[in-house]
Design an enzyme around this catalytic site. Sequence first.
Site, short mmCIF file in Angstrom:
data_model
loop_
_atom_site.label_atom_id
_atom_site.label_comp_id
_atom_site.label_asym_id
_atom_site.label_seq_id
_atom_site.Cartn_x
_atom_site.Cartn_y
_atom_site.Cartn_z
N ASP A 1 29.26 5.51 31.39
CA ASP A 1 27.87 6.43 32.08
C ASP A 1 27.28 6.51 31.22
O ASP A 1 25.86 6.41 31.59
CB ASP A 1 28.27 7.23 32.82
CG ASP A 1 29.58 6.80 34.08
OD1 ASP A 1 29.08 6.83 34.99
OD2 ASP A 1 30.91 7.49 34.02
N HIS B 1 36.44 8.02 34.85
CA HIS B 1 36.79 6.45 33.49
C HIS B 1 35.46 5.58 33.15
O HIS B 1 36.17 4.50 32.25
CB HIS B 1 37.33 5.12 34.90
CG HIS B 1 36.75 4.98 36.37
ND1 HIS B 1 37.37 6.16 37.68
CD2 HIS B 1 36.03 5.26 36.49
CE1 HIS B 1 36.83 5.92 38.42
NE2 HIS B 1 35.19 5.71 37.97
#
Lengths: 449, 449
Positions: A252, A164
């Site tokens: 990330d 996600h």
Amino acid sequence: MDSSVKITIIGAGSAQFSAEIIRDLCVSPGLQGSHVALMDIHEQRLEMVYRLARRLAAEIGAEIGFSKTTNREAALRGADFVINTAQTGGHGWTEAQRVLAEKHGYYRGARLHDFPQMALFLEVARDVERLCPHAWLIQSANPVFEGCTLMHRETKVKVLGLCHGHYGYLQIARVLGLDPEFVTAETKGFNHWIWLTDFRYKGEDAYPLLDEWIDKHAEAYWAQDNFEFHDTQMSRAAIDQYKLYGLMPIGDTPRFAGWWYHTDLAAKQRWYGSLGGFDSERGWQRYLHKMEGNVRQIERAVTDEAGRVTDIFRPVQGREQIVPIIDSLVNDNECCYQVNIPNEGQLVQGFPDDLVIECKGVVSAAGIRGAASPPLPDKVVIGEMIPRWRRAECAVTAMRSGDPDYLLHYLLHDQRTRSRGQAEGLLAEWLQDPRNAQLAAWFGGAKQQ
Amino acid sequence: MDSSVKITIIGAGSAQFSAEIIRDLCVSPGLQGSHVALMDIHEQRLEMVYRLARRLAAEIGAEIGFSKTTNREAALRGADFVINTAQTGGHGWTEAQRVLAEKHGYYRGARLHDFPQMALFLEVARDVERLCPHAWLIQSANPVFEGCTLMHRETKVKVLGLCHGHYGYLQIARVLGLDPEFVTAETKGFNHWIWLTDFRYKGEDAYPLLDEWIDKHAEAYWAQDNFEFHDTQMSRAAIDQYKLYGLMPIGDTPRFAGWWYHTDLAAKQRWYGSLGGFDSERGWQRYLHKMEGNVRQIERAVTDEAGRVTDIFRPVQGREQIVPIIDSLVNDNECCYQVNIPNEGQLVQGFPDDLVIECKGVVSAAGIRGAASPPLPDKVVIGEMIPRWRRAECAVTAMRSGDPDYLLHYLLHDQRTRSRGQAEGLLAEWLQDPRNAQLAAWFGGAKQQ
């Protein structure tokens, strides 16, 4: 609609993750009648998740069946979808590998824990190939990039990586004060290494709004340094990467790109705020602590027969794409998702066709079709994509060949490595750990000093 | 045969290099009648080489005409072949850039001198495109890999990079005690980054002979440590690279591959012997000293009207491929050479078509055709080729774009860089050097602290 789909969750003892998947299933009309096989080697956690699953279905009034087993083969037989969320040895083994690497001079670890993970992924993929060859294997545990590439190259399994991280653009929208309903974004690259190629607000390019925020508000935002947890997405590091590469790193990505943000805690604090970001010793402890808190809360809810688990897991579709994608595949409900799939058709230009990349994909009963888009800019490709690709090739080829030289190359190209002996010393000690016996056998124990 | 070819040498003041080219021309029957335009900005050296050239032709009885000029445009007009051997600012500027980088923590320099070189290459290539667009541009000054790629991408000029590093296989043969007449070798990769893909003695694979030498004789050979100059090709570093990558690195390759052989003089001495190899402070001083000695010897010979310059430059074809290749192109004398040409047809698999790679090529009046060969092994590609490619892309794209961020990326990916500030500090000071005024203007001076 009514389906008789079998969905197997490997590593189902991850309560938070499994519960969200099950909740999403329970609220999906098109997937009623499905059966979920929960598999974990940790019996106690498995039992807890099994009870949680049944409670969720009962409270929501969903027709989902459940079974639990510690036997992977049993769980996989007849599966239509296999979700792999397992972490070999749990957080404990990951942390032990980090501590070992730190002893050898690798601040915050050398990502060696990716190798036992990949070994497990490959075992699962080979089981899937043998026991349920038509199943989709949905990889959600990390490393998604290397793991999916490895499984795609070594097996004929239909591999799909999901993460996600791409929702990071919503955090940008939030901080810029944009109504998320009118924000669109496209991101692509490799998993955990994706870039915001298109960013719009009400149809107009929203990058100028970001530029304005950087000019006028960023310093004040960073000065607050009072985020409940951390904000990697709008950190000084992320904005610096944007300036260096010309596109915003998403999710990330700003955690990992650029070794120079991570040389020590002081550097991390300079770039990510007082916690030092998600991956500093402080940020990571806080994350683990929070995770433990979540698990305890779930345990309490499950044990409390009078309470409602839907108070924790609200009965509405969450943010994870896994169940909606299963729905699209099963019920031909064509939709766009962020997927990690083989690079066939050069979705990320200039990299091998059999590398698993991340991009937008159209999913329907016909399968998954990656969406073509313009090439990433040279600065992103040269500055970040090629080195990250090389690291993945090194890791994947290590796993495929069993040649320990690749492990050495993996470490030698780490910017923290100061000498050949340092890399060799860490590798030797790591391979001697009893928890790595299987890997050590695969790598032959040769060439290690 | 008689030709009326015009060959222009840019940087002709490099006496040793120019003399060997001219000697080779003088002894080539097919190239009699050619004219050589000697061009250099250093008048005194140019005059010396001009006299040397005429002396050589007279002593050999060759029909080669000569002209000299400090004007590049004049030298290029009407040229059929342009040989670029120029070094911007000479060894002095290269050394000054090395000293500057060492001050910032880059032992033995950070290869920044490649950038002024590339700027000059591009000027020359653009002049060739304008003044003699049908000429072959033979690039012999370094960096051949980056320079040729840059010129190929930025101009329509026919670029050919040449280097004699591939002859390194003969040194292997010599040390193994093999008669060179029966030794064949194939090497490919990028210039100064080539690997021995095929090595035969009397038609049989000769790698086992090398393996035997490593087992039985290598330690004794290294213990001697008494080579007149140095022996990079059979150094402990080269053999270690062979063990790590599975193919022998050839020529200049073992000088540069693997940062861990080069962390300090002690490391260099461990891997290359007491001199520390060609590129250590000791080895390099010895090289410069030897070069100066050669130049003085040539000067003496030219000044001594009674002597014979053919005592120094024996009237037989030397080892440089430049003149034989010109002969093949002019007189359709089809032959195989080691060439640096665009990677069309994926001669080195997995890299862009417009990257200039090194491989075997067939040369005739029809032009140059790269020879297809099996892919390089994964270990070479992953361990050494991809990182070297990235560095080249970074340097080439820096030069094409004028974006100083690429210079920063170039240094940030150097294993010796310990912090962002270190790289920024070196760049800022380097760009402020008056000798870099033109480069600094191109890079806009922006983003430097």
